[in-house]
Design a protein around this motif. Sequence first.
Motif, PDB file in Angstrom:
ATOM      1  N   THR A   6      27.838 -36.114   5.794  1.00  7.96           N
ATOM      2  CA  THR A   6      28.252 -34.770   6.268  1.00  7.96           C
ATOM      3  C   THR A   6      29.514 -34.097   5.719  1.00  7.96           C
ATOM      4  O   THR A   6      30.510 -34.866   5.435  1.00  7.96           O
ATOM      5  CB  THR A   6      28.367 -35.350   7.829  1.00  7.96           C
ATOM      6  OG1 THR A   6      27.200 -35.663   8.330  1.00  7.96           O
ATOM      7  CG2 THR A   6      28.678 -33.792   8.608  1.00  7.96           C
ATOM      8  N   LYS A   7      29.337 -33.098   5.236  1.00 13.16           N
ATOM      9  CA  LYS A   7      30.557 -32.337   4.732  1.00 13.16           C
ATOM     10  C   LYS A   7      31.631 -32.247   5.915  1.00 13.16           C
ATOM     11  O   LYS A   7      31.287 -31.837   7.047  1.00 13.16           O
ATOM     12  CB  LYS A   7      30.301 -30.813   4.549  1.00 13.16           C
ATOM     13  CG  LYS A   7      31.258 -30.122   3.741  1.00 13.16           C
ATOM     14  CD  LYS A   7      30.829 -28.811   2.894  1.00 13.16           C
ATOM     15  CE  LYS A   7      31.822 -27.955   2.384  1.00 13.16           C
ATOM     16  NZ  LYS A   7      33.282 -28.438   1.952  1.00 13.16           N
ATOM     17  N   ARG A   8      32.795 -32.607   5.378  1.00 14.98           N
ATOM     18  CA  ARG A   8      33.925 -32.653   6.442  1.00 14.98           C
ATOM     19  C   ARG A   8      34.740 -31.017   6.208  1.00 14.98           C
ATOM     20  O   ARG A   8      34.630 -30.601   5.249  1.00 14.98           O
ATOM     21  CB  ARG A   8      34.883 -33.657   6.095  1.00 14.98           C
ATOM     22  CG  ARG A   8      34.247 -35.110   6.022  1.00 14.98           C
ATOM     23  CD  ARG A   8      33.955 -35.628   7.610  1.00 14.98           C
ATOM     24  NE  ARG A   8      33.275 -36.965   7.517  1.00 14.98           N
ATOM     25  CZ  ARG A   8      33.664 -38.013   7.729  1.00 14.98           C
ATOM     26  NH1 ARG A   8      35.036 -38.210   7.881  1.00 14.98           N
ATOM     27  NH2 ARG A   8      33.008 -39.160   7.624  1.00 14.98           N
ATOM     28  N   LEU A   9      35.367 -30.992   7.252  1.00 17.93           N
ATOM     29  CA  LEU A   9      36.242 -29.837   7.490  1.00 17.93           C
ATOM     30  C   LEU A   9      37.312 -29.742   6.264  1.00 17.93           C
ATOM     31  O   LEU A   9      38.004 -30.863   5.999  1.00 17.93           O
ATOM     32  CB  LEU A   9      36.642 -29.466   8.748  1.00 17.93           C
ATOM     33  CG  LEU A   9      37.524 -30.305   9.386  1.00 17.93           C
ATOM     34  CD1 LEU A   9      38.863 -29.986   9.080  1.00 17.93           C
ATOM     35  CD2 LEU A   9      37.302 -29.987  11.223  1.00 17.93           C
ATOM     36  N   ASN A  10      37.934 -28.830   6.060  1.00 20.49           N
ATOM     37  CA  ASN A  10      39.246 -28.683   5.231  1.00 20.49           C
ATOM     38  C   ASN A  10      40.117 -28.271   6.537  1.00 20.49           C
ATOM     39  O   ASN A  10      40.342 -27.547   7.035  1.00 20.49           O
ATOM     40  CB  ASN A  10      39.112 -27.474   4.201  1.00 20.49           C
ATOM     41  CG  ASN A  10      40.453 -27.388   3.616  1.00 20.49           C
ATOM     42  OD1 ASN A  10      41.572 -27.495   4.180  1.00 20.49           O
ATOM     43  ND2 ASN A  10      40.514 -27.130   2.269  1.00 20.49           N
ATOM     44  N   ARG A 139      45.596 -39.997   8.563  1.00 20.22           N
ATOM     45  CA  ARG A 139      44.455 -39.896   9.298  1.00 20.22           C
ATOM     46  C   ARG A 139      43.883 -38.723   9.225  1.00 20.22           C
ATOM     47  O   ARG A 139      42.562 -38.649   9.220  1.00 20.22           O
ATOM     48  CB  ARG A 139      45.019 -39.978  11.144  1.00 20.22           C
ATOM     49  CG  ARG A 139      45.275 -41.748  11.433  1.00 20.22           C
ATOM     50  CD  ARG A 139      46.380 -41.517  12.345  1.00 20.22           C
ATOM     51  NE  ARG A 139      46.601 -43.077  12.856  1.00 20.22           N
ATOM     52  CZ  ARG A 139      47.154 -44.003  12.313  1.00 20.22           C
ATOM     53  NH1 ARG A 139      47.609 -43.805  11.167  1.00 20.22           N
ATOM     54  NH2 ARG A 139      47.319 -45.184  12.655  1.00 20.22           N
ATOM     55  N   ILE A 140      44.668 -37.802   8.858  1.00 19.49           N
ATOM     56  CA  ILE A 140      43.892 -36.678   8.236  1.00 19.49           C
ATOM     57  C   ILE A 140      42.992 -36.648   7.010  1.00 19.49           C
ATOM     58  O   ILE A 140      41.863 -36.327   7.114  1.00 19.49           O
ATOM     59  CB  ILE A 140      44.862 -35.335   7.796  1.00 19.49           C
ATOM     60  CG1 ILE A 140      45.585 -34.755   9.214  1.00 19.49           C
ATOM     61  CG2 ILE A 140      44.359 -34.250   7.282  1.00 19.49           C
ATOM     62  CD1 ILE A 140      46.656 -33.925   9.083  1.00 19.49           C
ATOM     63  N   ALA A 141      43.519 -37.396   6.103  1.00 17.15           N
ATOM     64  CA  ALA A 141      42.670 -37.908   4.753  1.00 17.15           C
ATOM     65  C   ALA A 141      41.459 -38.549   4.956  1.00 17.15           C
ATOM     66  O   ALA A 141      40.456 -38.375   4.551  1.00 17.15           O
ATOM     67  CB  ALA A 141      43.666 -38.607   3.871  1.00 17.15           C
ATOM     68  N   LEU A 142      41.709 -39.597   6.044  1.00 13.97           N
ATOM     69  CA  LEU A 142      40.531 -40.539   6.226  1.00 13.97           C
ATOM     70  C   LEU A 142      39.452 -39.845   7.128  1.00 13.97           C
ATOM     71  O   LEU A 142      38.335 -39.948   6.904  1.00 13.97           O
ATOM     72  CB  LEU A 142      41.066 -41.688   6.849  1.00 13.97           C
ATOM     73  CG  LEU A 142      41.780 -42.621   6.226  1.00 13.97           C
ATOM     74  CD1 LEU A 142      42.709 -43.749   6.733  1.00 13.97           C
ATOM     75  CD2 LEU A 142      40.982 -43.259   5.130  1.00 13.97           C
ATOM     76  N   SER A 143      39.973 -39.109   8.140  1.00 10.81           N
ATOM     77  CA  SER A 143      38.974 -38.272   8.896  1.00 10.81           C
ATOM     78  C   SER A 143      38.148 -36.977   8.408  1.00 10.81           C
ATOM     79  O   SER A 143      37.289 -36.987   8.673  1.00 10.81           O
ATOM     80  CB  SER A 143      39.714 -37.693  10.143  1.00 10.81           C
ATOM     81  OG  SER A 143      40.483 -38.700  11.077  1.00 10.81           O
ATOM     82  N   THR A 144      38.797 -36.663   7.209  1.00 13.77           N
ATOM     83  CA  THR A 144      38.137 -35.720   6.593  1.00 13.77           C
ATOM     84  C   THR A 144      37.763 -36.063   5.238  1.00 13.77           C
ATOM     85  O   THR A 144      37.356 -35.012   4.468  1.00 13.77           O
ATOM     86  CB  THR A 144      38.975 -34.495   6.463  1.00 13.77           C
ATOM     87  OG1 THR A 144      40.329 -34.682   5.687  1.00 13.77           O
ATOM     88  CG2 THR A 144      39.643 -33.805   7.818  1.00 13.77           C
ATOM     89  N   ALA A 145      37.760 -37.134   5.020  1.00 16.23           N
ATOM     90  CA  ALA A 145      36.958 -37.736   3.800  1.00 16.23           C
ATOM     91  C   ALA A 145      37.761 -37.256   2.625  1.00 16.23           C
ATOM     92  O   ALA A 145      36.939 -36.992   1.444  1.00 16.23           O
ATOM     93  CB  ALA A 145      35.451 -37.503   3.821  1.00 16.23           C
ATOM     94  N   LYS A 146      38.897 -37.342   2.362  1.00 16.85           N
ATOM     95  CA  LYS A 146      39.728 -36.580   1.009  1.00 16.85           C
ATOM     96  C   LYS A 146      39.120 -37.668   0.113  1.00 16.85           C
ATOM     97  O   LYS A 146      39.407 -38.993   0.084  1.00 16.85           O
ATOM     98  CB  LYS A 146      41.064 -36.748   1.292  1.00 16.85           C
ATOM     99  CG  LYS A 146      41.533 -35.594   2.358  1.00 16.85           C
ATOM    100  CD  LYS A 146      41.215 -34.300   1.811  1.00 16.85           C
ATOM    101  CE  LYS A 146      41.803 -33.066   2.778  1.00 16.85           C
ATOM    102  NZ  LYS A 146      41.265 -31.819   2.288  1.00 16.85           N
ATOM    103  N   VAL A 147      39.216 -37.329  -1.204  1.00 14.51           N
ATOM    104  CA  VAL A 147      38.864 -38.176  -2.287  1.00 14.51           C
ATOM    105  C   VAL A 147      40.295 -38.219  -3.071  1.00 14.51           C
ATOM    106  O   VAL A 147      40.785 -37.480  -3.419  1.00 14.51           O
ATOM    107  CB  VAL A 147      37.724 -37.461  -3.148  1.00 14.51           C
ATOM    108  CG1 VAL A 147      37.369 -38.234  -4.443  1.00 14.51           C
ATOM    109  CG2 VAL A 147      36.644 -37.245  -2.312  1.00 14.51           C
ATOM    110  N   PRO A 148      40.479 -39.548  -3.766  1.00 16.35           N
ATOM    111  CA  PRO A 148      41.590 -39.790  -4.196  1.00 16.35           C
ATOM    112  C   PRO A 148      41.342 -39.129  -5.842  1.00 16.35           C
ATOM    113  O   PRO A 148      40.439 -38.591  -6.306  1.00 16.35           O
ATOM    114  CB  PRO A 148      41.514 -41.113  -4.942  1.00 16.35           C
ATOM    115  CG  PRO A 148      40.637 -41.911  -3.590  1.00 16.35           C
ATOM    116  CD  PRO A 148      39.736 -40.738  -3.084  1.00 16.35           C
TER     117      PRO A 148
END
Length: 156
Positions: A6-10, A139-148
């Motif tokens: 699922t695409k996560r929001l920005n 928590r923002i990065a994990l919740s929105t699936a930010k990529v390293p």
Amino acid sequence: MTNSETKRLNFAKSAPKAFKALIGFDTAAREGLDPVLVELVQIRASQLNGCAYCLHMHTTDARKAGESEERLHMVQVWREASGFFTEAERAALELTEAVTLVSHGGVPADVYARAAEHFAEPELARLLALIFTINTWNRIALSTAKVPDTDERTAA
């Protein structure tokens, strides 16, 4: 499409006022703190929270601030690698762990006292604020699936 696909929001684009407020809080927290200490704290919290996005970002920033590879490798085991860190850094890392893992018994009085020995009250308040902000960023990065390795600070 599965949940993992699922695409996560920005977050920055979807909640710009909240994002800008957090940037302001983060900026205020850092004011007057040693930039290397800031990165050590952010690295340790990101390790504890399992945030690869933030961990990559802050190890990169630490290198830019002059941090050595040797010390970066020791952050995760700072207690066993005591010779690599000053007493103030050790107190800050210990406080970072206690605040980050606050649900595991709060912030023990002795941990707080050690930090207070090394940081004057205004500096200690900013250190706490820094720990609060990195935990929020994690928590923002994990919740929105930010990529390293996709540092979006310049795009926000």
